[in-house]
Design a protein around this motif. Structure first.
Motif, short mmCIF file in Angstrom:
data_model
loop_
_atom_site.label_atom_id
_atom_site.label_comp_id
_atom_site.label_asym_id
_atom_site.label_seq_id
_atom_site.Cartn_x
_atom_site.Cartn_y
_atom_site.Cartn_z
N UNK A 186 69.82 72.38 -38.90
CA UNK A 186 69.34 71.33 -38.01
C UNK A 186 68.16 71.82 -37.16
N UNK A 187 68.22 73.09 -36.78
CA UNK A 187 67.17 73.64 -35.93
C UNK A 187 65.95 74.12 -36.71
N UNK A 188 66.17 74.64 -37.92
CA UNK A 188 65.10 75.31 -38.65
C UNK A 188 64.56 74.54 -39.84
N UNK A 189 65.19 73.43 -40.21
CA UNK A 189 64.65 72.60 -41.27
C UNK A 189 65.44 72.67 -42.57
N UNK A 190 65.17 71.72 -43.45
CA UNK A 190 65.97 71.55 -44.66
C UNK A 190 65.68 72.56 -45.75
N UNK A 191 64.65 73.38 -45.59
CA UNK A 191 64.44 74.47 -46.55
C UNK A 191 65.56 75.49 -46.42
N UNK A 192 66.22 75.51 -45.28
CA UNK A 192 67.32 76.43 -45.03
C UNK A 192 68.63 75.78 -45.47
N UNK A 193 69.33 76.44 -46.38
CA UNK A 193 70.60 75.92 -46.87
C UNK A 193 71.52 77.08 -47.23
N UNK A 194 72.56 76.78 -47.99
CA UNK A 194 73.59 77.78 -48.28
C UNK A 194 73.49 78.31 -49.71
N UNK A 195 73.73 79.60 -49.84
CA UNK A 195 74.16 80.18 -51.11
C UNK A 195 75.67 80.33 -50.94
N UNK A 196 76.40 79.32 -51.37
CA UNK A 196 77.82 79.22 -51.03
C UNK A 196 78.66 80.10 -51.96
N UNK A 197 79.39 81.02 -51.36
CA UNK A 197 80.27 81.93 -52.08
C UNK A 197 81.69 81.67 -51.60
N UNK A 198 82.56 81.10 -52.46
CA UNK A 198 83.90 80.74 -52.01
C UNK A 198 84.73 81.95 -51.58
N UNK A 199 84.41 83.14 -52.10
CA UNK A 199 85.21 84.31 -51.74
C UNK A 199 85.18 84.56 -50.24
N UNK A 200 84.06 84.28 -49.59
CA UNK A 200 83.94 84.51 -48.15
C UNK A 200 84.54 83.36 -47.34
N UNK A 201 84.73 82.22 -47.99
CA UNK A 201 85.44 81.13 -47.32
C UNK A 201 86.93 81.44 -47.28
N UNK A 202 87.49 81.88 -48.40
CA UNK A 202 88.93 82.11 -48.46
C UNK A 202 89.40 83.11 -47.42
N UNK A 203 88.68 84.24 -47.27
CA UNK A 203 89.20 85.24 -46.33
C UNK A 203 89.04 84.82 -44.88
N UNK A 204 88.15 83.84 -44.63
CA UNK A 204 88.03 83.31 -43.28
C UNK A 204 89.00 82.17 -43.02
N UNK A 205 89.79 81.78 -44.02
CA UNK A 205 90.74 80.70 -43.86
C UNK A 205 90.15 79.32 -44.10
N UNK A 206 89.00 79.27 -44.78
CA UNK A 206 88.32 78.01 -45.06
C UNK A 206 88.53 77.63 -46.52
#
Length: 322
Positions: A186-206
């Motif tokens: 929202x602050x830096x613009x739509x060129x900024x997005x995610x390289x989404x890795x589910x492994x890092x979601x799981x250990x954070x409880x997401x």
């Protein structure tokens, strides 16, 4: 969707040998490291940008095998308080953006980085608790003075270069959850997005399926890593999810990275792939191998076999039953 791999797992092989190995596995795409933590064994952006013949040979090596480059990746900490580190990672990021633009590669992957807690800090400071209030003050200072200004500048550069930035949501860095990703976007613009890795979601409880929904509805998924995580049902109650033990202490850790299908079953992975399709992500699923229980060959091969079962490859046809 296409199936690819983050080629740093083959860093010990020359580029063309690595590409032959990847092609033999039946993959469509390759993600190539250009520096930072992944190293640049297969792609030195400074050398390629300085020599047109080397750049042409590099592109030909990939194209001639019928592969595409899904992303150039230079995961680092461009916000590190030690200027020697942040300066090097910033330089590599800017060179990688330029190289991606020349090659027509749509995504550059990296980390958001994490600053210190004041201008003269020596090490990054990753606040993860709202109290005592000192941590909130550190967090506000970091985002106001470091995170948003830097990534606003990089976002503008990426837009001008027709490249998207895929920030991997990773613990230890300022952007590590869907919420922090969307805050920066929202602050830096739509060129900024995610390289989404589910492994890092799981250990954070997401739940990764919900992370896909949150980010995908905002159009904020630029790239996707396929890596699994297993949570030890006993050790997690001893060490918690922020377990600071070495990844090598696999018998005692609360969680560990696994190859696809060895942390969660294929129904879970089918749900993730379906969620990606649902939110309009139809790009590359890039395998990342960091499984301490399997060799590179076996871990990679099993990930390929498992993902081929659930990957949705064909374009969505007409709903003839509607």
């Amino acid at each position: 969707m296409k199936l690819g791999v983050f080629a740093v797992l083959l860093a010990q092989k020359p580029l063309e040998e690595a590409l032959d190995y990847i092609k033999a596995q039946g993959l469509d795409a390759v993600e190539i490291g250009t520096g930072g933590y992944p190293g640049n064994a297969h792609c030195n952006p400074e050398a390629l940008l300085a020599d047109e013949s080397k750049l042409k040979a590099f592109k030909q090596a990939v194209d001639s095998r019928g592969l595409t480059i899904s992303a150039l990746s230079c995961h680092g900490n461009p916000l590190h308080p030690q200027k020697a580190i942040s300066g090097d990672h910033d330089k590599v990021l800017r060179q990688t953006i330029e190289l991606a633009s020349k090659l027509g590669v749509p995504v550059v992957n990296t980390f958001s980085g994490c600053p210190g807690d004041h201008e003269d800090a020596k090490y990054p400071n990753w606040p993860v608790a709202p109290w005592p209030n000192d941590y909130q003050e550190i967090l506000d200072w970091q985002w106001t003075n470091k995170v948003i200004p830097y990534w606003s500048e990089i976002g503008k550069l990426a837009t001008e270069s027709n490249v998207k930035i895929g920030l991997e949501l990773h613990g230890g860095f300022s952007v590590h959850t869907p919420a922090t990703m969307l805050r920066l976007r929202e602050a830096a613009g739509e060129a900024i997005g995610a390289n989404l890795d589910p492994s890092h979601m799981w250990w954070q409880g997401i739940d990764p399926v919900q992370a896909v929904q949150v980010l995908g509805r905002a159009g904020a998924i630029h790239h996707f890593h396929a890596k699994d995580t297993s949570i030890d049902p006993v050790n997690v109650h001893k060490h918690g999810v922020t377990d600071m033990q070495s990844y090598a202490q696999m018998l005692d850790r609360a969680w560990q990275f696994r190859t696809v299908g060895f942390g969660h079953d294929m129904k879970t992975w089918a749900d993730i792939i379906s969620a990606l399709r649902l939110v309009g992500y139809d790009y590359v699923v890039s395998i990342e191998h960091e499984d301490g229980l399997m060799s590179v060959d076996e871990g990679f091969s099993k990930a390929v076999e498992n993902l081929k079962q659930v990957l949705i490859r064909e374009p969505l046809g007409e709903m003839w039953w509607v």
